[in-house]
Design a protein around this motif. Structure first.
Motif, PDB file in Angstrom:
ATOM      1  N   GLU A  86      74.180  38.436  19.064  1.00 51.30           N
ATOM      2  CA  GLU A  86      75.023  37.719  19.920  1.00 51.30           C
ATOM      3  C   GLU A  86      75.874  36.328  19.445  1.00 51.30           C
ATOM      4  O   GLU A  86      75.014  35.730  18.393  1.00 51.30           O
ATOM      5  CB  GLU A  86      74.402  37.819  20.901  1.00 51.30           C
ATOM      6  N   GLU A  87      76.945  35.185  19.592  1.00 54.15           N
ATOM      7  CA  GLU A  87      76.829  34.014  18.500  1.00 54.15           C
ATOM      8  C   GLU A  87      75.687  32.911  19.782  1.00 54.15           C
ATOM      9  O   GLU A  87      75.436  32.488  18.869  1.00 54.15           O
ATOM     10  CB  GLU A  87      77.865  33.583  20.378  1.00 54.15           C
ATOM     11  N   ASP A  88      74.708  33.231  20.694  1.00 54.81           N
ATOM     12  CA  ASP A  88      73.670  32.184  20.821  1.00 54.81           C
ATOM     13  C   ASP A  88      71.992  32.544  19.986  1.00 54.81           C
ATOM     14  O   ASP A  88      71.094  32.081  19.560  1.00 54.81           O
ATOM     15  CB  ASP A  88      72.665  32.598  22.214  1.00 54.81           C
ATOM     16  N   GLY A  89      72.310  33.973  18.991  1.00 47.86           N
ATOM     17  CA  GLY A  89      71.456  33.827  18.072  1.00 47.86           C
ATOM     18  C   GLY A  89      70.874  35.315  17.693  1.00 47.86           C
ATOM     19  O   GLY A  89      70.216  35.659  17.029  1.00 47.86           O
ATOM     20  N   SER A  90      70.704  35.967  19.464  1.00 50.75           N
ATOM     21  CA  SER A  90      70.026  36.958  19.327  1.00 50.75           C
ATOM     22  C   SER A  90      70.123  38.546  19.208  1.00 50.75           C
ATOM     23  O   SER A  90      71.607  38.837  18.275  1.00 50.75           O
ATOM     24  CB  SER A  90      69.896  37.529  20.944  1.00 50.75           C
TER      25      SER A  90
END
Length: 356
Positions: free
Chosen positions: A190-194
């Motif tokens: 995901e964009e947040d790195g998850s």
């Protein structure tokens, strides 16, 4: 072997005899009226058609001390800016017309240099810091704002051996990272790195890799270059394998162990694998154009244009250092105007190519 003349803004032709000038003029007339040549390959087959080229320019990367580093990655960004990574551990940014704008250094490059980068949709730039097993995120000024990942040889999620390329889906923000060195796969975040998932694995069969390389997203598909196997694989964004570029036969129709032994050549000059898929000469990068994909052959010193349906359109380049030649080209990008940029690595230059 005859070649078409191409215009260059950086070189002029000197010292030719009148006879050679006359031959070239005649050849130019033939090309203009639509006479297209084919070249003979070493085994007597007709080689694939050369692409018609309107213009070629060379960009010189800035010197570093007494030497000139070699470019090895090309990324096209906002306003068609060109981001270049080189083996001096530098990040270089050019305008769409080749004006040098700015540079900064990677945190370190003692163990090796990065191979891929991506302009995120929020304006930041993320670099695959290949030999440090991580992603490095920079702001627009070149300041490090985040590092993601560490080394893992067991295939742990969010960790790497050698991350090599990155792309982002501009719609949902998901980030795709290609990796090689044993964990040959694509990881999705995901964009947040998850972490979301991964697909692909080490091997020689359909959907398997030996050295993942360049990628791009097209519609609901993920296109991935497979350097050692010589293929381009196409997956769905759900991670499911769909096909290989040029594949002519269904997987279930062939009894094969997936080895990349060449089954046959063809009139387009490229080799074919067990399923009729195109086999390239170490495809280190790929780029999407309006009407096809450009496959950059590190081992062939050229790029090949192939329709999305697998029809080979032609090629440009051959090994060497002259105009129209490349030595171990590493990265390729296409801007919104259709201009191609090639990291001509061993020749230590960026080459801009405009097709007719």
């Amino acid at each position: 072997m005859r070649k078409r003349q191409i215009k260059s803004t950086s070189e002029s032709i000197r010292g030719w005899s009148a006879v050679v000038w006359l031959c070239c003029a005649v050849l130019g007339v033939l090309i203009m009226v639509g006479c297209v040549e084919k070249q003979e390959s070493g085994d007597g087959r007709e080689d694939i058609l050369e692409l018609d080229i309107a213009e070629v320019r060379r960009w010189v990367v800035p010197a570093e001390g007494s030497g000139v580093p070699a470019p090895r990655s090309i990324t096209i960004g906002p306003d068609d800016q060109v981001l270049v990574l080189d083996n001096g551990g530098r990040v270089l940014v050019y305008s769409k017309d080749g004006t040098f704008l700015k540079r900064w250094d990677m945190p370190t490059n003692e163990d090796g240099n990065p191979e891929g980068a991506c302009w995120l949709r929020d304006g930041r730039i993320v670099v695959a810091d290949t030999h440090y097993y991580r992603l490095v995120v920079f702001n627009e000024h070149g300041d490090v704002v985040e590092m993601r990942g560490e080394k893992s040889e067991s295939g742990e999620a969010g960790k790497y051996i050698f991350p090599v390329d990155i792309v982002q889906d501009k719609e949902d923000g998901r980030v795709y990272v290609a990796e090689y060195g044993g964990n040959d796969r694509v990881q999705v975040f995901e964009e947040d790195g998850s972490y979301v998932m991964s697909f692909g694995k080490m091997g020689t069969g359909p959907g398997e890799f030996q050295r993942c390389a360049g990628m791009f997203l097209r519609g609901d598909e993920v296109w991935v270059a497979d350097a050692v196997n010589g293929r381009v694989h196409i997956f769905g964004k759900d991670g499911g394998f769909r096909r290989m570029l040029g594949q002519e036969k269904k997987i279930d129709d062939i009894s094969s162990n997936g080895e990349i032994d060449v089954i046959a050549g063809s009139d387009d000059g490229l080799r074919r694998g067990p399923w009729g898929e195109l086999i390239f000469n170490y495809p280190y990068d790929i780029a999407e154009g309006d009407d096809g994909v450009y496959v950059l052959e590190w081992g062939g010193g050229r790029f090949v244009k192939v329709g999305f349906d697998g029809e080979v359109k032609g090629y440009y380049g051959e090994p060497g250092s002259k105009l129209g030649e490349f030595r171990t080209p590493w990265g390729i990008g296409v801007d919104s105007r259709g201009k191609l940029r090639v990291a001509d690595t061993e020749n230590r230059r960026i080459v801009e190519v405009v097709l007719e």
